[in-house]
Design an enzyme around this catalytic site. Sequence first.
Site, PDB file in Angstrom:
ATOM      1  N   LYS A  40      47.245  32.202  32.567  1.00 56.92           N
ATOM      2  CA  LYS A  40      46.688  32.645  33.865  1.00 56.92           C
ATOM      3  C   LYS A  40      45.183  32.837  33.717  1.00 56.92           C
ATOM      4  O   LYS A  40      44.402  32.378  34.554  1.00 56.92           O
ATOM      5  CB  LYS A  40      47.331  33.971  34.267  1.00 56.92           C
ATOM      6  CG  LYS A  40      46.594  34.726  35.370  1.00 56.92           C
ATOM      7  CD  LYS A  40      47.272  36.018  35.774  1.00 56.92           C
ATOM      8  CE  LYS A  40      46.946  37.173  34.910  1.00 56.92           C
ATOM      9  NZ  LYS A  40      45.656  37.823  35.151  1.00 56.92           N
ATOM     10  N   ASN A  41      44.766  33.490  32.637  1.00 58.47           N
ATOM     11  CA  ASN A  41      43.355  33.873  32.499  1.00 58.47           C
ATOM     12  C   ASN A  41      42.453  32.730  32.060  1.00 58.47           C
ATOM     13  O   ASN A  41      41.239  32.891  31.991  1.00 58.47           O
ATOM     14  CB  ASN A  41      43.219  35.071  31.557  1.00 58.47           C
ATOM     15  CG  ASN A  41      43.820  36.314  32.191  1.00 58.47           C
ATOM     16  OD1 ASN A  41      44.160  36.317  33.385  1.00 58.47           O
ATOM     17  ND2 ASN A  41      44.000  37.356  31.414  1.00 58.47           N
ATOM     18  N   ARG A 100      36.251  49.170  37.171  1.00 64.00           N
ATOM     19  CA  ARG A 100      35.949  47.737  36.990  1.00 64.00           C
ATOM     20  C   ARG A 100      34.758  47.277  37.838  1.00 64.00           C
ATOM     21  O   ARG A 100      34.874  46.467  38.737  1.00 64.00           O
ATOM     22  CB  ARG A 100      37.195  46.902  37.254  1.00 64.00           C
ATOM     23  CG  ARG A 100      38.299  47.279  36.279  1.00 64.00           C
ATOM     24  CD  ARG A 100      39.530  46.478  36.449  1.00 64.00           C
ATOM     25  NE  ARG A 100      39.393  45.156  35.813  1.00 64.00           N
ATOM     26  CZ  ARG A 100      40.339  44.229  35.895  1.00 64.00           C
ATOM     27  NH1 ARG A 100      41.426  44.460  36.584  1.00 64.00           N
ATOM     28  NH2 ARG A 100      40.172  43.058  35.312  1.00 64.00           N
TER      29      ARG A 100
HETATM   30  C1  EPZ Z   1      39.570  39.805  32.019  1.00 68.41           C
HETATM   31  O1  EPZ Z   1      39.223  40.742  33.038  1.00 68.41           O
HETATM   32  C2  EPZ Z   1      41.064  39.567  32.187  1.00 68.41           C
HETATM   33  N1  EPZ Z   1      41.328  39.008  33.497  1.00 68.41           N
HETATM   34  C3  EPZ Z   1      41.821  40.874  32.007  1.00 68.41           C
HETATM   35  O2  EPZ Z   1      43.219  40.581  32.075  1.00 68.41           O
HETATM   36  C4  EPZ Z   1      41.510  41.443  30.626  1.00 68.41           C
HETATM   37  O3  EPZ Z   1      42.145  42.706  30.496  1.00 68.41           O
HETATM   38  C5  EPZ Z   1      39.994  41.607  30.463  1.00 68.41           C
HETATM   39  O4  EPZ Z   1      39.333  40.349  30.704  1.00 68.41           O
HETATM   40  C6  EPZ Z   1      39.613  42.091  29.064  1.00 68.41           C
HETATM   41  O5  EPZ Z   1      40.069  41.177  28.110  1.00 68.41           O
HETATM   42  C7  EPZ Z   1      41.105  37.683  33.712  1.00 68.41           C
HETATM   43  O6  EPZ Z   1      40.686  36.965  32.829  1.00 68.41           O
HETATM   44  C8  EPZ Z   1      41.423  37.171  35.089  1.00 68.41           C
HETATM   45  P1  EPZ Z   1      35.937  42.397  31.483  1.00 68.41           P
HETATM   46  P2  EPZ Z   1      37.665  41.072  33.344  1.00 68.41           P
HETATM   47  O7  EPZ Z   1      34.868  42.022  32.425  1.00 68.41           O
HETATM   48  O8  EPZ Z   1      36.850  39.845  33.178  1.00 68.41           O
HETATM   49  C9  EPZ Z   1      33.861  46.617  32.148  1.00 68.41           C
HETATM   50  C10 EPZ Z   1      45.408  40.734  32.878  1.00 68.41           C
HETATM   51  O9  EPZ Z   1      46.253  41.626  32.713  1.00 68.41           O
HETATM   52  N2  EPZ Z   1      32.905  45.875  32.984  1.00 68.41           N
HETATM   53  O10 EPZ Z   1      35.924  41.840  30.094  1.00 68.41           O
HETATM   54  O11 EPZ Z   1      37.607  41.808  34.605  1.00 68.41           O
HETATM   55  C11 EPZ Z   1      35.239  46.690  32.779  1.00 68.41           C
HETATM   56  O12 EPZ Z   1      35.305  47.780  33.690  1.00 68.41           O
HETATM   57  C12 EPZ Z   1      43.975  41.132  33.178  1.00 68.41           C
HETATM   58  O13 EPZ Z   1      45.638  39.504  32.789  1.00 68.41           O
HETATM   59  C13 EPZ Z   1      31.785  46.548  33.490  1.00 68.41           C
HETATM   60  O14 EPZ Z   1      31.589  47.738  33.247  1.00 68.41           O
HETATM   61  O15 EPZ Z   1      37.358  42.070  32.117  1.00 68.41           O
HETATM   62  C14 EPZ Z   1      36.147  46.882  31.594  1.00 68.41           C
HETATM   63  O16 EPZ Z   1      36.155  48.254  31.243  1.00 68.41           O
HETATM   64  C15 EPZ Z   1      43.802  42.624  33.329  1.00 68.41           C
HETATM   65  N3  EPZ Z   1      30.915  45.871  34.285  1.00 68.41           N
HETATM   66  C16 EPZ Z   1      35.454  46.065  30.499  1.00 68.41           C
HETATM   67  O17 EPZ Z   1      34.085  45.902  30.930  1.00 68.41           O
HETATM   68  C17 EPZ Z   1      31.091  44.538  34.582  1.00 68.41           C
HETATM   69  O18 EPZ Z   1      30.239  43.965  35.291  1.00 68.41           O
HETATM   70  C18 EPZ Z   1      36.065  44.693  30.249  1.00 68.41           C
HETATM   71  O19 EPZ Z   1      36.012  43.995  31.460  1.00 68.41           O
HETATM   72  C19 EPZ Z   1      32.227  43.875  34.066  1.00 68.41           C
HETATM   73  C20 EPZ Z   1      33.119  44.551  33.260  1.00 68.41           C
END
Ligand code: EPZ
Length: 430
Positions: free
Chosen positions: A32-33, A133
Amino acid sequence: MIDVKFKGCKMDKIVIHGGNKLRGEVVISGSKNSALPILFATLLTDESITINNVPSLDDINTTLSFLNFIGKKAVKRGNTVEIYSSENGMYKYIAPYDLVRKMRASILVMGPLLVRLKKVNVSLPGGCAIGARPIDIHLEAFKKLGAEILVEGGYVKTFVKYRLKGTTINLRFPSVGATENVLLTAVLVKGRTIIVNAACEPEIEDLAIVLNKMGAKVTGAGTKNIIIEGVDKLHGFRHEVIPDRIEAATYIIAAAITKGEIVLKEVIPQHLKSINDKLRKSGLYIKESGNKIYVKWIKNLKPQNIKTGVYPGFPTDVQAQWMTLMCLINGKSSVKENVFENRFLHVAELRRFGANISVDGRIVNIKGVEKFSGAPVIVSDLRAGAALVLAGLAACGTTTISRIYHLDRGYEVFEKKLKELGANIRRICD
Ligand code: EPZ
């Protein structure tokens, strides 16, 4: 507007009579991701595209509806998506609230539309079950590339006043989505862009392979430093999405928690190294051969502590499933969640099965119990839902799981695959 159709109805439930050992073979679906950012990459060209091994999931349906809403012609037949050149190459430049609220990944529309239409309005994503997020890292990167950002009326309005220019972008955190959004922009931005502290997940590498098939010049994907040389135009492509490592990890843990013996087919074992290393340490028998993984419960497992982290660390998306397993292993263990600030919503539901868990900030302390008793529980988010299914498989008696539409977002025919492995599981429409 976007018609986000759920496969079942919102009131569907899953009923499990626990205690069966899982046995047999399971074919792992496409990731999916990985599929989601690749679908958004199709906005970077008007040429035709074929993508294979796309899982049949609600998030995929949502994205296809969104691409059609924007102006693409996207059709899915089985696990193949065909994207035809849009009639007039004209695209809408908006991602409405009801879409972004349902699927945070829709913010990946920003990069492609910004670089092609020079403007894009995306609803602020709002929080979700696993935390606030924010998208500050995405916006910082767009600003560094030369975009203007205006936040008003619940929308982030991003536009190019002069022009975008290649530059070095230091991500304060290796955000997966922000790395993907920068890639989806910089490939068509004049000059060289370097992403420092980039996410290294396999899904980033798969996206870079697709972009290079389209004629982009991306090197270093999968490492902390990615270099992109901008080009003028990108072409159509044909691609097969990599297997879903999180789905695979979920089935491996399902075999462990039911003391079963299964073979996973069509996986990339390397992508599961951090999880399988921990499971082997715990005493689970795991043998990898080519694109198969053979898993067998041979003795009582020993508790293991984990700390989630960015790839290649222990994935946060497997944290809830792992916690469930540790709850049924004699002894003490702990789970530290380093990626999201509120990813323990499954704890309260696990306690309903009889789990002995205490939460202390980002750390959860577990004391293994002899057994779980089946219970009615409610899913809060995708991976918490998977954890509750695992708990039901291991529990004595009957478990009824509500709000399983969360599961339909990320697990292809979950109950069908589990039933074929011997689980006593069925979906009921209430
Ligand atoms: C991706 O989400 C995945 N989703 C998530 O999977 C996964 O948990 C996550 O990466 C971490 O590996 C998809 O790929 C569609 P991040 P994403 O940006 O990109 C913070 C699942 O179950 N952050 O790496 O949204 C954020 O709040 C899903 O399949 C900021 O602060 O994750 C989090 O605490 C759930 N500011 C951390 O970074 C930003 O601008 C990681 O987020 C962006 C993120």
